[in-house]
Write a protein that holds these residues in place. Structure first.
Motif, mmCIF file in Angstrom:
data_model
loop_
_atom_site.group_PDB
_atom_site.id
_atom_site.type_symbol
_atom_site.label_atom_id
_atom_site.label_comp_id
_atom_site.label_asym_id
_atom_site.label_seq_id
_atom_site.Cartn_x
_atom_site.Cartn_y
_atom_site.Cartn_z
ATOM 1 N N GLU A 2 52.182 63.297 -10.319
ATOM 2 C CA GLU A 2 53.556 63.552 -10.757
ATOM 3 C C GLU A 2 53.647 64.858 -11.537
ATOM 4 O O GLU A 2 52.767 65.183 -12.350
ATOM 5 C CB GLU A 2 54.030 62.392 -11.629
ATOM 6 C CG GLU A 2 55.487 62.497 -12.044
ATOM 7 C CD GLU A 2 55.932 61.301 -12.863
ATOM 8 O OE1 GLU A 2 57.058 61.336 -13.400
ATOM 9 O OE2 GLU A 2 55.140 60.337 -12.968
ATOM 10 N N VAL A 3 54.705 65.595 -11.302
ATOM 11 C CA VAL A 3 54.925 66.856 -12.010
ATOM 12 C C VAL A 3 55.283 66.565 -13.463
ATOM 13 O O VAL A 3 56.093 65.669 -13.748
ATOM 14 C CB VAL A 3 56.060 67.663 -11.338
ATOM 15 C CG1 VAL A 3 56.372 68.928 -12.129
ATOM 16 C CG2 VAL A 3 55.663 68.015 -9.911
ATOM 17 N N THR A 4 54.692 67.304 -14.401
ATOM 18 C CA THR A 4 55.013 67.107 -15.812
ATOM 19 C C THR A 4 56.291 67.848 -16.178
ATOM 20 O O THR A 4 56.742 68.741 -15.450
ATOM 21 C CB THR A 4 53.884 67.611 -16.713
ATOM 22 O OG1 THR A 4 53.817 69.049 -16.629
ATOM 23 C CG2 THR A 4 52.540 67.015 -16.298
ATOM 24 N N ARG A 5 56.863 67.496 -17.323
ATOM 25 C CA ARG A 5 58.088 68.180 -17.756
ATOM 26 C C ARG A 5 57.830 69.661 -18.049
ATOM 27 O O ARG A 5 58.723 70.494 -17.908
ATOM 28 C CB ARG A 5 58.690 67.491 -18.979
ATOM 29 C CG ARG A 5 57.781 67.418 -20.207
ATOM 30 C CD ARG A 5 58.522 66.820 -21.389
ATOM 31 N NE ARG A 5 57.645 66.554 -22.523
ATOM 32 C CZ ARG A 5 58.041 66.595 -23.788
ATOM 33 N NH1 ARG A 5 59.297 66.911 -24.084
ATOM 34 N NH2 ARG A 5 57.200 66.307 -24.760
ATOM 35 N N GLU A 7 55.631 71.581 -16.385
ATOM 36 C CA GLU A 7 55.575 72.230 -15.069
ATOM 37 C C GLU A 7 56.977 72.388 -14.482
ATOM 38 O O GLU A 7 57.256 73.400 -13.815
ATOM 39 C CB GLU A 7 54.677 71.424 -14.133
ATOM 40 C CG GLU A 7 53.195 71.517 -14.502
ATOM 41 C CD GLU A 7 52.333 70.458 -13.852
ATOM 42 O OE1 GLU A 7 51.118 70.434 -14.125
ATOM 43 O OE2 GLU A 7 52.879 69.645 -13.065
ATOM 44 N N GLN A 8 57.853 71.448 -14.763
ATOM 45 C CA GLN A 8 59.237 71.597 -14.310
ATOM 46 C C GLN A 8 59.898 72.787 -14.982
ATOM 47 O O GLN A 8 60.634 73.548 -14.342
ATOM 48 C CB GLN A 8 60.016 70.315 -14.618
ATOM 49 C CG GLN A 8 59.624 69.128 -13.754
ATOM 50 C CD GLN A 8 60.354 67.857 -14.154
ATOM 51 O OE1 GLN A 8 60.921 67.764 -15.245
ATOM 52 N NE2 GLN A 8 60.343 66.865 -13.269
ATOM 53 N N THR A 9 59.639 72.963 -16.285
ATOM 54 C CA THR A 9 60.187 74.124 -16.999
ATOM 55 C C THR A 9 59.666 75.415 -16.397
ATOM 56 O O THR A 9 60.432 76.358 -16.147
ATOM 57 C CB THR A 9 59.827 74.044 -18.492
ATOM 58 O OG1 THR A 9 60.452 72.897 -19.073
ATOM 59 C CG2 THR A 9 60.281 75.301 -19.232
ATOM 60 N N ALA A 11 58.388 75.901 -13.398
ATOM 61 C CA ALA A 11 58.823 76.053 -12.003
ATOM 62 C C ALA A 11 60.286 76.435 -11.891
ATOM 63 O O ALA A 11 60.727 76.900 -10.830
ATOM 64 C CB ALA A 11 58.568 74.753 -11.236
ATOM 65 N N GLY A 12 61.037 76.285 -12.988
ATOM 66 C CA GLY A 12 62.441 76.678 -12.976
ATOM 67 C C GLY A 12 62.645 78.170 -13.086
ATOM 68 O O GLY A 12 63.792 78.643 -13.130
ATOM 69 N N ALA A 21 53.162 77.202 -13.194
ATOM 70 C CA ALA A 21 53.437 75.803 -12.841
ATOM 71 C C ALA A 21 52.436 75.313 -11.799
ATOM 72 O O ALA A 21 51.903 74.193 -11.887
ATOM 73 C CB ALA A 21 54.868 75.658 -12.330
#
Length: 442
Positions: A2-5, A7-9, A11-12, A21
């Motif tokens: 699962e992608v971590t929060r 990595e989401q930041t 990747a944005g 990311a």
């Protein structure tokens, strides 16, 4: 996986942040974690610490190259991880510099720069995250407290371990103690000996050179000011200094011609727009090293100067050092460097803020257990965060009053460990957290 929060930041955004990311996810897939504790260490290492540290090192290498420096000297202990990252990234960035890991400490350099007849003005003797008690002051000076109890008592200083320099009366008494002629005469040869050792070590390691860059995590600049004083007193050249962040205070030191900071500088560029509250605690934790604090220097039979230290750091090793560093190194290996010219400081600030101010309970449990110690002699090791009792939180929850976080360096981590009352207190504090003031450590 699962992608971590974090990595989401990352990747944005485009470019280097997006590449980070991907590197974080690959590092987490590469480094095994057998417990929830290890998983939290690994995931924060890959998603927060690695981007924050690598971003600085990329900037450092490119800046040193642009300034045509010949050498980078990474100061122990905080810059050990920067040294390891730089060794991995420099060849891939086409940066050719001599890079060395050199040994230093607040105790050795600050002592070398001290005036034995004005020790009462030497704030480094009394300040740290845990303010000094009588035993700490003697230890920092290298004095056996058992031989100085009479002088301490005559100065009005308490010998109780709990009587510390944050109490005005104890502070004044300790300053009276170090100002006595007896202490001055005992310290004069010790200081002169340390001063010569520091000078010789600086020459030996190439530190005393205008074409050298010193690398450290940063903060008040006091240590660099001490080195500057020791070198310039005999007309030796001084190096440039690179900090992750710089916030000089009355007891610190700065020189805009010599100090350059990456993320923030409270007295010069780039300012404080990317400063996260209490950020020195975070970065010092991320800069954990595998050896103890340098307690001194010695001259070998061959004439070389060697640092005196223990080659282990057992508390940090037991906490999870190997998992942490493995994730950092795996991130470096996986990172694409095709967008290194981009400024990712706003993203890094966001990552730090998300982790430090809104940690999950699992993150707070693992990272709150880190054995944090900002004392020059390693005499005040405490968990980074500890749960607060409802009684401790009541002043805040019943009417909005403040409470004493005591010796807890990580406030929000401590609240995350404090159950429903802690979550309620975190919500109350959230709007004003950035105004809680600078951290006590220096």
């Amino acid at each position: 996986m699962e992608v971590t929060r974090y990595e989401q930041t990352l990747a944005g955004h485009d470019g280097l942040a997006a590449a980070m990311a991907v590197a974080s996810a690959q590092a987490r897939a590469t480094v095994p974690a057998s417990t929830s504790h290890e998983k939290a260490i690994r995931d924060i290492a890959a998603g927060v610490a690695a981007p924050v540290l690598v971003g600085y090192v990329i900037w450092l290498l490119r800046t040193a190259q642009a300034r045509r420096l010949n050498r980078l000297c990474f100061l122990s202990r905080d810059a050990q991880v920067f040294s390891e990252i730089a060794l991995r990234l420099a060849p891939r960035l086409g940066v050719q510099l001599s890079m060395d890991y050199v040994y230093s400490s607040r105790r050795t350099w600050s002592l070398a720069a001290s005036d034995p007849y004005e020790l009462e003005k030497a704030d480094w003797l009394f300040n740290s995250f845990m303010r000094s008690n009588a035993a700490d002051v003697c230890a920092r000076l290298g004095l056996d407290i058992d031989e100085w109890t009479g002088t301490l008592a005559a100065a009005g200083a308490s010998l109780s371990p709990s009587a510390r320099a944050d109490d005005p009366e104890q502070n004044a008494a300790l300053r009276r103690f170090v100002a006595t002629p007896e202490v001055a005469e005992a310290m004069r040869p010790r200081i002169e000996r340390m001063r010569q050792l520091v000078r010789d070590y600086a020459i030996q390691e190439g530190i005393a050179s205008e074409s050298t860059g010193l690398v450290d995590a940063g903060w008040t600049g006091r240590m660099i000011g001490a080195l500057y004083s020791v070198l310039t007193s005999v007309d030796l050249p001084v190096p440039q200094t690179f900090f992750w962040g710089h916030e000089p205070r009355a007891s610190g030191w700065t020189d805009p011609k010599l100090i350059t900071a990456y993320m923030y500088n409270t007295v010069a560029e780039p300012g404080v727009q990317w400063r996260v509250p209490d950020v020195p605690y975070i970065v010092e934790t991320f800069c954990m090293a595998d050896h103890a604090i340098v307690s001194g220097y010695r001259r070998t039979e061959s004439g070389r100067i060697e640092a005196v230290l223990e080659n282990t750091n057992a508390p940090v090793s037991a906490w999870g050092f190997d998992v942490y560093r493995a994730a950092i190194y795996a991130f470096c290996s996986a990172l694409s460097l095709s967008h290194v010219g981009e400024d990712i400081r706003p993203v890094l600030s966001s990552l730090l803020s998300d982790f430090w101010i809104t940690p999950t309970e699992q993150e707070a449990a693992a990272w709150g257990a880190y054995p944090y110690d900002s004392d020059p002699l390693g005499r005040a090791t405490l968990p980074l965060a500890r749960a607060l009792s409802k009684q401790e939180l009541d002043p805040l929850l019943n009417g909005g009053g403040m409470f004493d976080q005591g010796d807890r360096a990580w406030l929000q981590g401590s609240l995350a460990l404090s159950g429903p009352a802690g979550r309620q207190a975190a919500a109350v504090l959230s709007p004003q957290y950035a105004k809680l003031g600078s951290p006590a450590t220096d």
